[in-house]
Design a protein around this motif. Structure first.
Motif, PDB file in Angstrom:
ATOM      1  N   ALA A 135       0.835  -1.203   0.000  1.00 24.01           N
ATOM      2  CA  ALA A 135       0.000   0.000   0.000  1.00 24.01           C
ATOM      3  C   ALA A 135       0.872   1.256   0.000  1.00 24.01           C
ATOM      4  O   ALA A 135       0.608   2.219  -0.741  1.00 24.01           O
ATOM      5  N   ALA A 136       1.916   1.248   0.825  1.00 26.20           N
ATOM      6  CA  ALA A 136       2.830   2.399   0.865  1.00 26.20           C
ATOM      7  C   ALA A 136       3.508   2.598  -0.488  1.00 26.20           C
ATOM      8  O   ALA A 136       3.668   3.734  -0.956  1.00 26.20           O
ATOM      9  N   ASN A 137       3.903   1.500  -1.110  1.00 25.33           N
ATOM     10  CA  ASN A 137       4.536   1.591  -2.436  1.00 25.33           C
ATOM     11  C   ASN A 137       3.583   2.181  -3.470  1.00 25.33           C
ATOM     12  O   ASN A 137       4.009   2.871  -4.409  1.00 25.33           O
ATOM     13  N   ARG A 138       2.298   1.910  -3.305  1.00 29.71           N
ATOM     14  CA  ARG A 138       1.294   2.423  -4.245  1.00 29.71           C
ATOM     15  C   ARG A 138       0.882   3.858  -3.907  1.00 29.71           C
ATOM     16  O   ARG A 138       0.181   4.497  -4.708  1.00 29.71           O
ATOM     17  N   GLY A 139       1.258   4.334  -2.699  1.00 27.84           N
ATOM     18  CA  GLY A 139       1.017   5.744  -2.385  1.00 27.84           C
ATOM     19  C   GLY A 139       0.053   6.033  -1.257  1.00 27.84           C
ATOM     20  O   GLY A 139      -0.408   7.173  -1.119  1.00 27.84           O
ATOM     21  N   VAL A 140      -0.259   5.042  -0.416  1.00 29.64           N
ATOM     22  CA  VAL A 140      -1.167   5.291   0.706  1.00 29.64           C
ATOM     23  C   VAL A 140      -0.664   4.548   1.940  1.00 29.64           C
ATOM     24  O   VAL A 140      -0.157   3.425   1.846  1.00 29.64           O
ATOM     25  N   SER A 141      -0.791   5.172   3.101  1.00 30.92           N
ATOM     26  CA  SER A 141      -0.403   4.520   4.346  1.00 30.92           C
ATOM     27  C   SER A 141      -1.611   4.363   5.256  1.00 30.92           C
ATOM     28  O   SER A 141      -2.556   5.158   5.212  1.00 30.92           O
ATOM     29  N   PHE A 142      -1.582   3.313   6.053  1.00 29.47           N
ATOM     30  CA  PHE A 142      -2.580   3.077   7.092  1.00 29.47           C
ATOM     31  C   PHE A 142      -1.855   2.400   8.242  1.00 29.47           C
ATOM     32  O   PHE A 142      -0.662   2.105   8.155  1.00 29.47           O
ATOM     33  N   VAL A 143      -2.564   2.186   9.343  1.00 33.49           N
ATOM     34  CA  VAL A 143      -1.948   1.489  10.474  1.00 33.49           C
ATOM     35  C   VAL A 143      -2.561   0.095  10.560  1.00 33.49           C
ATOM     36  O   VAL A 143      -3.783  -0.050  10.667  1.00 33.49           O
ATOM     37  N   PRO A 200      -0.213 -11.013  20.253  1.00 30.80           N
ATOM     38  CA  PRO A 200      -0.116 -11.107  18.797  1.00 30.80           C
ATOM     39  C   PRO A 200      -1.488 -11.429  18.201  1.00 30.80           C
ATOM     40  O   PRO A 200      -1.848 -12.577  17.996  1.00 30.80           O
ATOM     41  N   GLU A 201      -2.266 -10.410  17.941  1.00 32.37           N
ATOM     42  CA  GLU A 201      -3.612 -10.576  17.400  1.00 32.37           C
ATOM     43  C   GLU A 201      -4.013  -9.306  16.664  1.00 32.37           C
ATOM     44  O   GLU A 201      -3.219  -8.384  16.521  1.00 32.37           O
ATOM     45  N   GLY A 202      -5.244  -9.264  16.203  1.00 36.46           N
ATOM     46  CA  GLY A 202      -5.757  -8.076  15.529  1.00 36.46           C
ATOM     47  C   GLY A 202      -5.270  -7.910  14.104  1.00 36.46           C
ATOM     48  O   GLY A 202      -5.386  -6.821  13.533  1.00 36.46           O
ATOM     49  N   TYR A 203      -4.757  -8.973  13.506  1.00 43.35           N
ATOM     50  CA  TYR A 203      -4.188  -8.872  12.161  1.00 43.35           C
ATOM     51  C   TYR A 203      -5.236  -8.533  11.102  1.00 43.35           C
ATOM     52  O   TYR A 203      -4.896  -8.027  10.032  1.00 43.35           O
ATOM     53  N   GLN A 204      -6.500  -8.803  11.403  1.00 45.04           N
ATOM     54  CA  GLN A 204      -7.553  -8.583  10.419  1.00 45.04           C
ATOM     55  C   GLN A 204      -8.114  -7.163  10.451  1.00 45.04           C
ATOM     56  O   GLN A 204      -9.086  -6.860   9.768  1.00 45.04           O
ATOM     57  N   TYR A 205      -7.484  -6.267  11.215  1.00 45.17           N
ATOM     58  CA  TYR A 205      -7.971  -4.898  11.355  1.00 45.17           C
ATOM     59  C   TYR A 205      -7.018  -3.893  10.706  1.00 45.17           C
ATOM     60  O   TYR A 205      -5.830  -4.158  10.507  1.00 45.17           O
ATOM     61  N   ALA A 206      -7.563  -2.701  10.431  1.00 43.33           N
ATOM     62  CA  ALA A 206      -6.759  -1.579   9.945  1.00 43.33           C
ATOM     63  C   ALA A 206      -7.401  -0.284  10.429  1.00 43.33           C
ATOM     64  O   ALA A 206      -8.634  -0.157  10.444  1.00 43.33           O
ATOM     65  N   ARG A 207      -6.550   0.666  10.829  1.00 39.65           N
ATOM     66  CA  ARG A 207      -7.062   1.979  11.233  1.00 39.65           C
ATOM     67  C   ARG A 207      -6.827   2.987  10.123  1.00 39.65           C
ATOM     68  O   ARG A 207      -5.714   3.149   9.637  1.00 39.65           O
ATOM     69  N   LEU A 208      -7.904   3.690   9.750  1.00 42.32           N
ATOM     70  CA  LEU A 208      -7.823   4.774   8.778  1.00 42.32           C
ATOM     71  C   LEU A 208      -8.189   6.084   9.454  1.00 42.32           C
ATOM     72  O   LEU A 208      -9.164   6.153  10.209  1.00 42.32           O
ATOM     73  N   CYS A 209      -7.420   7.115   9.181  1.00 40.66           N
ATOM     74  CA  CYS A 209      -7.676   8.435   9.751  1.00 40.66           C
ATOM     75  C   CYS A 209      -8.250   9.348   8.669  1.00 40.66           C
ATOM     76  O   CYS A 209      -7.675   9.463   7.582  1.00 40.66           O
ATOM     77  N   PHE A 210      -9.374  10.010   8.958  1.00 40.78           N
ATOM     78  CA  PHE A 210     -10.015  10.874   7.976  1.00 40.78           C
ATOM     79  C   PHE A 210      -9.779  12.354   8.242  1.00 40.78           C
ATOM     80  O   PHE A 210     -10.278  13.224   7.515  1.00 40.78           O
ATOM     81  N   SER A 211      -9.004  12.702   9.275  1.00 42.09           N
ATOM     82  CA  SER A 211      -8.882  14.101   9.677  1.00 42.09           C
ATOM     83  C   SER A 211      -7.827  14.881   8.908  1.00 42.09           C
ATOM     84  O   SER A 211      -7.978  16.087   8.682  1.00 42.09           O
TER      85      SER A 211
END
Length: 402
Positions: free
Chosen positions: A346-354, A363-374
């Protein structure tokens, strides 16, 4: 001549700090959905310029001393008055200005937690708070959230079991009850009341991180946990989300026993007194409520744009809770998805997320992603979400070998 120095052993309590969410990317056209930053065009630059000039010309010689001029006192009074709007009635000597709310987390941890003490947190939780607890060498236990906030029923069951089996009770329960980072959920009034009752019954402190509470998209009101049991809540808030994060000013409200302990750690005198002078000059003649209302309208529109973009680009492949305020949307993918495995693409394509794992104790939560809209524009939100979706579908077609 090249020096050959022996290796040095740093303190073991200092944790490793990997980059979070590709935040080191600096390409000018990169879309930072990872940055939990306020929108820079909403900073009150013109007013701050005037306030800074006034701080220098009117109070500069005193404001640049260790104890500052009148600004710090005015800031305390402003915090006291603003807190009343949210139902918090605190004396001035119960309020401490901090270097943002994150320093408040650190200070509270340092006065309450010895190595081996137990700290209970939400799952997921704010990664900087987790780092503070790990540095304190605490034993960290996490409890899942649902659409009404942390599962207080599971906390209660764990407390009952600990008491029954003579196991340790937590010294501290850390929570972001309003517009949770990263989950976006808000703790219900019923759960707030029950958590306060548990703190009284089992004699632990609640560390209430209320950093996003002013950014209210619905008008719904939730009582701070501090209002329910002020003797067992350490309340944190910040100017970072409502004025500007570069000020590095927040505040802590607690009972006198806590404040006295925290003051013992304050080795460098007052916090950013000249910055406080500038902020005091700003707030003295600033239409603060109108400013906050403007922020909330803007961020609500940003949230709605992101929610629609997610539905358009991902379809049924993700789910999320629509937050009532704050900065974040917390995406859930199918359980077999590991968001860490397409983070770099994703970073290589031009977008970052957490990626989700950054917010969990285990070691869990691998199926989640945080996006910031601010932080980014509406156009960048739509384009960034589309790039992220393209990255995800490419990952589905070519999964990373396990």
């Amino acid at each position: 001549m090249t020096r050959r120095l022996a290796s040095f052993s740093f303190a073991k309590r200092v944790p490793s700090t990997p980059s979070i969410g590709s935040t080191t990317v600096t390409k000018p056209d990169h879309i930072h959905l990872s940055f939990g930053f306020a929108a820079p065009h909403l900073f009150p630059i013109d007013q701050l310029s005037v306030s800074a000039a006034e701080a220098v010309t009117l109070h500069g010689r005193k404001a640049l001393q260790y104890s500052g001029s009148g600004g710090p006192g005015k800031i305390l009074k402003w915090i006291q008055n603003r807190s009343l709007v949210h139902g918090i009635n605190a004396e001035l000597n119960q309020i401490l200005v901090t270097y943002g709310s994150t320093q408040g987390i650190d200070l509270a941890t340092r006065i309450l937690v010895d190595p081996g003490d137990h700290v209970w947190v939400e799952s997921p939780s704010f990664f900087s708070a987790l780092q503070a607890f790990r540095t304190a060498e605490a034993v960290i236990t996490s409890f899942p959230i649902d659409e009404d906030g942390v599962r207080v029923d599971l906390i209660e069951n764990a407390l009952l079991e600990a008491k029954r089996n003579h196991k340790p009770i937590p010294k501290l329960v850390y929570t972001m009850p309003t517009y949770h980072n990263p989950g976006g959920v808000t703790l219900s009034v019923e759960k707030r009341k029950r958590l306060a009752e548990l703190a009284e019954t089992y004699n632990f402190y609640i560390l209430e991180d209320d950093a996003y509470s002013e950014l209210n998209f619905t008008g719904n009101k939730y009582p701070p946990l501090y209002t329910l049991i002020p003797e067992r809540v350490i309340y944190l808030n910040t100017f970072s989300k409502i004025i500007g994060p570069g000020l590095r000013l927040g505040w802590l409200i607690a009972d006198q026993h806590v404040i006295d302990k925290v003051r013992l750690l304050n080795l460098g005198g007052s916090i950013g007194v000249f910055t406080q002078e500038i902020l005091a000059q700003l707030l003295e003649n600033f239409a603060f409520q109108g400013h906050v209302d403007s922020l909330s309208r803007h961020y609500r529109k940003q949230r709605d744009v992101m929610a629609e973009a997610i539905k358009e680009s991902f379809g049924e492949h993700v789910s999320f809770h629509l937050p009532e305020g704050g900065f974040y949307i917390w995406l859930r993918f199918d359980d077999h998805v590991n968001t860490s495995e397409f983070l770099q693409d994703a970073a290589n394509r031009g977008v970052s997320f957490v990626d989700g794992k950054s917010f969990f104790v285990k070691p869990e939560g691998y199926q989640y992603a945080r996006l910031c809209f601010s932080y980014v524009s509406e156009e960048q939100i739509v384009r960034g979400v589309k790039i992220l979706a393209d990255t995800y579908f490419a990952y589905l077609n070519n999964p990373v070998p396990s």
